[in-house]
Scaffold this motif. Structure first.
Motif, PDB file in Angstrom:
ATOM      1  N   ASN A   2      26.356  53.147  13.776  1.00 59.08           N
ATOM      2  CA  ASN A   2      25.742  52.332  12.727  1.00 59.08           C
ATOM      3  C   ASN A   2      26.184  52.757  11.328  1.00 59.08           C
ATOM      4  O   ASN A   2      26.078  51.971  10.380  1.00 59.08           O
ATOM      5  CB  ASN A   2      24.210  52.435  12.794  1.00 59.08           C
ATOM      6  N   GLY A  37      24.081  48.875  18.407  1.00 56.25           N
ATOM      7  CA  GLY A  37      24.050  49.048  16.955  1.00 56.25           C
ATOM      8  C   GLY A  37      23.051  48.131  16.285  1.00 56.25           C
ATOM      9  O   GLY A  37      22.447  47.249  16.907  1.00 56.25           O
ATOM     10  N   ILE A  38      22.887  48.332  14.996  1.00 60.47           N
ATOM     11  CA  ILE A  38      21.940  47.544  14.208  1.00 60.47           C
ATOM     12  C   ILE A  38      22.606  46.246  13.776  1.00 60.47           C
ATOM     13  O   ILE A  38      23.765  46.230  13.372  1.00 60.47           O
ATOM     14  CB  ILE A  38      21.488  48.342  12.965  1.00 60.47           C
TER      15      ILE A  38
END
Length: 673
Positions: free
Chosen positions: A267, A399-400
């Motif tokens: 991230n 991931g974000i």
């Protein structure tokens, strides 16, 4: 000495021009590169990327139309044995009948310096192989030959994809230093991509416009006048268009370092991402794509293997009528339906927000991917009269989701709207309960989609503290041997993790692990309660004994009162923290300890009581101790109230842990009387 502004600008421009003028070419490995023993800016580095260059081009193919070609060339220096894995490379590709991507490696060599001469060894076919990632993707891998400390390896690979609407993410950072990284995109005027950067260091960006053209070759057959003889004529036509060439350049980017309690280090890696926003082809209407979250979720909801699957109910109606016969309120219905789906449809370990088998087939065959399972769950909750909707999620490993795009998500859960808020549910994990989701889903925000196409953010991070309540009662004998009993109670996420740990091993394996992880104690009389009643706290009880839990020095006994529960090392050592601290969920660790000191001994030194409070109610530590002759009683509490701690609060958190650990590691000193 002061420099004038024009002179400073001249120096800067000269520096930039030198960077851009650097010539890197496969096959031109220098003796200086091979002789280098350590990285000049990071002596701890096990390897370093000397240079890597990628080019992604959307170009026209006579047979397939616009396609995507990506070429990457890389040179890597190996400094230490720990860096050998950097001599291997894997590149994933889609491997389905409707999306056949191809990956090929070329120009792959290992270089070593032998007696002052450069030895060059070529990668052979046995070092290239394919592996299955999942049912949609494969991975082409290489293992470079003759790798040693000091080696330089280099290779080139090409990805050919029929997908003209996707540009792969490019990372400018890795867990080793990257000396030079260049990424160039060539995008025809018919495509508009949104680009987003992430990370804490950013590349230099330049763009130019190129003139391009496509030559179409046309073939026509016709009958010549009255004779009936067929003839063929050929012609060409030309289409001129422009292309935007964008170059991203990163020089001397440092290795990104793993730190304690990081959600997913990817991230925070410096990278560039692209998402198709619009296409506008000649003689065709303009088409928009992921311009905002509402358009993204509307597109996803309308997929045949998403929204329409929620409308299918016939396959479960009879089962649900029986199941819900005596259920009177929403809570009872939610639990009954959640348990029913968990018991009847097992997860096949595939994620995704679209169905694989389809809900009807998954229910019949009792297996499915995440979407199959949780869309069945959502449909059943709706059928039961509850306001239930799917929630799109990006897992921790994915991931974000920083900006609107369909690839931001790889998972879906269910949410029931109630007067007191959303109840979040996931039927893929046998130990999950309402609002206690698998840890893989605890990744900041999800996106709830309603039937009308509207959507809203959903906070996935837990607010309620998960408890770990420990009761310890132990005795110390004059030789320092400790014997006692422990009772430990877990709630919510701590309970889910404990159940997973218990059921993943046979009991004797679990107890052996328990002994080894707790200073080689001997465990006996082990028991547990509520291990299968998921709505109740799970409790473990056992007796223990240990000969190395105290120190006997000069006739005195030194003991850390928390024994093997003592926190001894501060996980937060960095001076500056670049990433948020992610605990996963708020928690409360509480210890009630009774210590019986040996006959003939008295307390010489006791730790003093202490209270440490962090600002903004972030957390607190309390340490109380009392002596009653031959017995000591301790009450210790460590509480963190936020799942995610910002970098602004890092210094405070670091000092908090420093003070807590100093107090927990203080010794009780017993002396003979």
């Amino acid at each position: 000495m002061k420099f004038s502004k024009p002179l400073c600008l001249s120096i800067l421009l000269l520096f930039v021009s030198k960077i851009n003028a650097q010539e890197f070419k496969l096959g031109k490995v220098s003796i200086a590169e091979l002789e280098q023993k350590v990285h000049p800016k990071d002596s701890s580095a096990a390897a370093a990327v000397l240079y890597t260059r990628g080019k992604t081009r959307i170009e026209y193919d006579e047979n397939d139309g616009f396609i995507n070609l990506t070429d990457v060339e890389t040179r890597i220096k190996i400094y230490k044995k720990e860096g050998y894995n950097w001599a291997n490379k894997g590149v994933w590709y889609y491997n389905t009948s409707n999306l056949p991507e191809k990956v090929s490696f070329t120009d792959a060599y290992t270089y070593n310096l032998i007696d002052g001469k450069v030895e060059k060894v070529k990668l052979k076919s046995e070092g290239i192989f394919d592996e299955v990632v999942d049912k949609f993707r494969g991975r082409k891998k290489i293992t470079m030959p003759n790798v040693k400390e000091g080696s330089v390896v280099e290779f080139r690979y090409t990805i050919r994809s029929p997908r003209d609407n996707t540009i792969r993410e490019w990372d400018f950072q890795a867990t080793i230093p990257i000396n030079y990284s260049e990424f160039i995109t060539y995008i025809p005027q018919y495509y508009v991509f949104n680009s987003r950067q992430k990370g804490y260091v950013f590349p230099k960006i330049t763009s130019i416009k190129n003139s391009k053209s496509i030559v179409f070759r046309n073939k026509e057959r016709s009958l010549s006048g009255g004779t009936g003889v067929a003839s063929t004529s050929f012609s060409t036509s030309k289409l001129d268009y422009s292309e935007i060439q964008t170059t991203y350049l990163a020089v001397d980017f440092p290795a990104i370092k793993e730190e304690a309690y990081v959600n997913n280090i990817d991230n925070y890696v410096s990278s560039i991402q692209h998402e198709l926003s619009m296409t506008n082809f000649p003689n065709s209407p303009m088409k928009t794509y992921s311009t905002d979250w509402n358009s993204v979720v509307t597109t996803i909801y309308n997929y045949d293997d998403f929204g329409p699957e929620l409308n299918k109910t016939g396959y479960f109606e009879e089962d649900l009528k029986t199941l819900l016969g005596d259920k009177k309120n929403a809570d009872e219905k939610i639990i009954a339906i959640l348990n029913h789906v968990k018991s009847n449809v097992k997860w096949n370990n595939y994620t995704g927000y679209t169905c694989d088998n389809g809900v009807r087939k998954a229910y019949k065959e009792k297996t499915g991917n995440i979407a199959d399972i949780n869309l069945i769950l959502t449909a059943m909750l709706r059928y039961a009269g509850l306001t239930a909707n799917p929630v799109l999620v990006s897992t921790r490993s994915n991931g974000i989701s920083f900006f609107p795009n369909r690839n931001a998500f790889d998972y879906v859960i269910a949410a029931v709207e109630t007067p007191s808020g959303n109840v979040l549910l996931d039927a893929s994990d046998k130990f999950s309960t309402p609002n206690v989701l698998p840890l893989r889903t605890l990744n900041w925000l999800g996106r709830l989609i309603r039937k009308d196409g509207s959507s809203e953010e959903v906070d996935l991070m837990p607010k309620k503290a998960s408890n770990d309540i420990v009761f310890i009662n132990y005795s110390i004998d004059p030789e320092g041997k400790v014997t006692g009993k422990t009772r430990r109670q877990f709630t919510d996420y701590n309970a889910m993790i404990t159940r997973e740990n218990i059921f993943s091993l046979k009991e004797e394996e679990y107890l052996e692990k328990l002994e080894n992880e707790n200073n080689k104690i001997e465990v006996s009389d082990y028991s547990k309660t509520n291990e299968k009643d998921l709505l109740m706290p799970i409790t473990e009880s056992y007796s223990f004994a240990g000969n190395n839990l105290c120190e006997v020095i000069g006739g005195k006994i030194y003991v850390s009162p928390m024994l093997f529960f003592t926190n001894e090392k501060n996980p937060f050592k960095q001076e500056v923290r670049e990433y948020p601290v992610d605990f996963g969920y708020p928690f409360l660790d509480k210890y009630n300890i009774i210590i019986r000191i040996p006959e003939g001994f008295a307390v010489e030194t006791l730790p003093k009581p202490a209270i440490i409070n962090m600002e903004d109610n972030l957390g607190s530590f309390k340490f109380n101790i009392a002596s009653d002759g031959s017995t000591l009683q301790l009450n210790i509490q460590h509480q963190i109230n936020e799942a995610i701690v910002s970098t602004d609060q890092y210094d405070m958190l670091k000092e908090y842990y420093k003070g807590m650990i100093a107090k927990e590691t203080e010794k009780i000193v017993l002396k003979r009387i």
